[in-house]
Write a protein that holds these residues in place. Structure first.
Motif, PDB file in Angstrom:
ATOM      1  N   VAL A 242       0.839  -1.124  -0.012  1.00  0.00           N
ATOM      2  CA  VAL A 242       0.045  -0.098   0.059  1.00  0.00           C
ATOM      3  C   VAL A 242       0.920   1.260   0.127  1.00  0.00           C
ATOM      4  O   VAL A 242       1.760   1.299   0.745  1.00  0.00           O
ATOM      5  CB  VAL A 242      -0.922  -0.155   1.258  1.00  0.00           C
ATOM      6  N   ALA A 243       0.756   2.428  -0.785  1.00  0.00           N
ATOM      7  CA  ALA A 243       1.290   3.431  -0.972  1.00  0.00           C
ATOM      8  C   ALA A 243       0.170   4.597  -1.093  1.00  0.00           C
ATOM      9  O   ALA A 243      -0.418   4.482  -1.809  1.00  0.00           O
ATOM     10  CB  ALA A 243       2.210   3.638  -1.939  1.00  0.00           C
ATOM     11  N   VAL A 244       0.299   5.599  -0.237  1.00  0.00           N
ATOM     12  CA  VAL A 244      -0.364   6.682  -0.120  1.00  0.00           C
ATOM     13  C   VAL A 244       0.224   7.992  -0.682  1.00  0.00           C
ATOM     14  O   VAL A 244       1.253   8.236  -0.440  1.00  0.00           O
ATOM     15  CB  VAL A 244      -0.889   6.783   1.076  1.00  0.00           C
ATOM     16  N   HIS A 245      -0.528   8.593  -1.431  1.00  0.00           N
ATOM     17  CA  HIS A 245       0.167   9.871  -2.077  1.00  0.00           C
ATOM     18  C   HIS A 245      -0.850  10.922  -1.887  1.00  0.00           C
ATOM     19  O   HIS A 245      -2.115  10.981  -2.033  1.00  0.00           O
ATOM     20  CB  HIS A 245       0.005   9.636  -3.616  1.00  0.00           C
ATOM     21  N   ASP A 246      -0.206  12.254  -1.462  1.00  0.00           N
ATOM     22  CA  ASP A 246      -1.081  13.395  -1.266  1.00  0.00           C
ATOM     23  C   ASP A 246      -1.204  14.260  -2.739  1.00  0.00           C
ATOM     24  O   ASP A 246      -0.105  14.580  -3.037  1.00  0.00           O
ATOM     25  CB  ASP A 246      -0.193  14.271  -0.297  1.00  0.00           C
ATOM     26  N   LEU A 247      -2.445  14.386  -3.178  1.00  0.00           N
ATOM     27  CA  LEU A 247      -2.710  15.018  -4.037  1.00  0.00           C
ATOM     28  C   LEU A 247      -2.048  16.373  -4.188  1.00  0.00           C
ATOM     29  O   LEU A 247      -1.850  16.822  -5.272  1.00  0.00           O
ATOM     30  CB  LEU A 247      -4.407  15.096  -4.457  1.00  0.00           C
ATOM     31  N   ARG A 248      -1.885  17.053  -3.192  1.00  0.00           N
ATOM     32  CA  ARG A 248      -1.507  18.507  -3.064  1.00  0.00           C
ATOM     33  C   ARG A 248      -0.080  18.262  -3.565  1.00  0.00           C
ATOM     34  O   ARG A 248       0.505  19.639  -3.863  1.00  0.00           O
ATOM     35  CB  ARG A 248      -1.704  19.100  -1.828  1.00  0.00           C
ATOM     36  N   ASP A 249       0.612  17.327  -3.539  1.00  0.00           N
ATOM     37  CA  ASP A 249       2.136  17.285  -3.853  1.00  0.00           C
ATOM     38  C   ASP A 249       2.175  17.472  -5.615  1.00  0.00           C
ATOM     39  O   ASP A 249       3.386  17.665  -6.141  1.00  0.00           O
ATOM     40  CB  ASP A 249       2.652  15.821  -3.678  1.00  0.00           C
ATOM     41  N   PHE A 250       1.026  17.455  -6.181  1.00  0.00           N
ATOM     42  CA  PHE A 250       0.960  17.471  -7.475  1.00  0.00           C
ATOM     43  C   PHE A 250       0.332  18.663  -8.126  1.00  0.00           C
ATOM     44  O   PHE A 250      -0.038  19.005  -8.940  1.00  0.00           O
ATOM     45  CB  PHE A 250       0.145  16.309  -8.061  1.00  0.00           C
TER      46      PHE A 250
END
Ligand SMILES: COc1ccc2nc(C(=O)O)sc2c1
Length: 242
Positions: A32-40
């Motif tokens: 599982v990997a979680v990504h912060d949309l705000r990083d994009f």
């Protein structure tokens, strides 16, 4: 199974590190990997939403951050992922759908917020991978994160080796279209309430028959809509006592 989750609230997905999902990750059954949309999002305020064209209440999630996030995540795994977008207008999650998700090698989950994600993101994504919109049920949440937690738990627990005792999956609610039977443990008498004597009989055949009947009766009482689709009905069809 690999799961990548994109959200503006990454901390919402922390529960995936607990209990069985956490053990499955440690066993290598689930990544599982979680990504912060705000990083994009590249403006000073890391904006991910804007007002809707055509007017109306609320805000819509901008396409550019989502597309950059999806393109980044797609570089992280092998093969072609399936994009799952939780949404009230999607297919309703069922045990059958959970099994379909469990058969996938790589899932990307896009957690919408506000009034949803710009439709062009779904269109662009569908050009490069399968896209499925899935809802937990006929009600509306505030975002996709809670739905993703439910979907990942429902799918991951079906992975071979995930549940310590695979037997416990066999007679669960919905596995064969019936609800599960009532369960009891010690003491045999509690507040003057007795455990059904058949369960103390040691007669495994009688116990199995009683449990099956309980499943039929519970399903008829609580979910009659499931009864006619069930694969667990006796060859003679539904017992005509109710
Ligand atoms: C904006 O993102 C949302 C909003 C509501 C919603 N409701 C769901 C449901 O499964 O009911 S998923 C979901 C995602």
């Amino acid at each position: 199974m690999r799961c990548d989750i994109i959200s503006i609230f990454p901390e919402y997905l922390e529960p995936l590190k607990l209990s069985l999902p956490g053990q499955a990750q440690r066993k290598g059954l689930l990544d599982v990997a979680v990504h912060d949309l705000r990083d994009f999002s590249h403006d000073r305020h890391r904006t991910v939403d804007d007002t809707p064209y055509g007017g109306g209440a609320g805000m819509v999630m901008k396409p550019q951050p989502w597309w950059e996030a999806l393109e980044h995540v797609r570089t992280l795994g092998d093969g072609t992922p399936t994009l799952i977008v939780p949404g009230p207008g999607g297919e309703v999650l069922t045990q059958r759908l959970a099994r379909e998700l469990a058969d996938e090698d790589w899932l990307i989950f896009a957690c919408g917020r506000y009034e949803g994600i710009d439709e062009r993101v779904y269109e662009a994504a569908a050009d490069v991978m399968p896209v499925r919109v899935i809802s937990l049920g006929d009600y509306v949440l505030n975002g996709g994160e809670v739905a993703v937690l439910a979907m990942i738990e429902a799918a991951a627990r079906l992975l071979p080796g995930f549940m310590g005792n695979a037997e416990s999956l066999v007679e669960e609610s919905h596995e064969d279209g019936l609800l599960e039977y009532p369960v009891y443990t010690k003491p045999a008498t509690w507040q003057g309430r007795e455990v059904p004597p058949v369960l103390l009989s040691g007669d495994h055949g009688k116990v199995a028959a009683w449990r099956h009947q309980q499943r039929l009766e519970r399903t008829a009482a609580r979910r009659p809509d499931l009864l006619h689709a069930s694969s667990a009905l006796t060859p003679g069809g539904v017992d005509d006592r109710w």
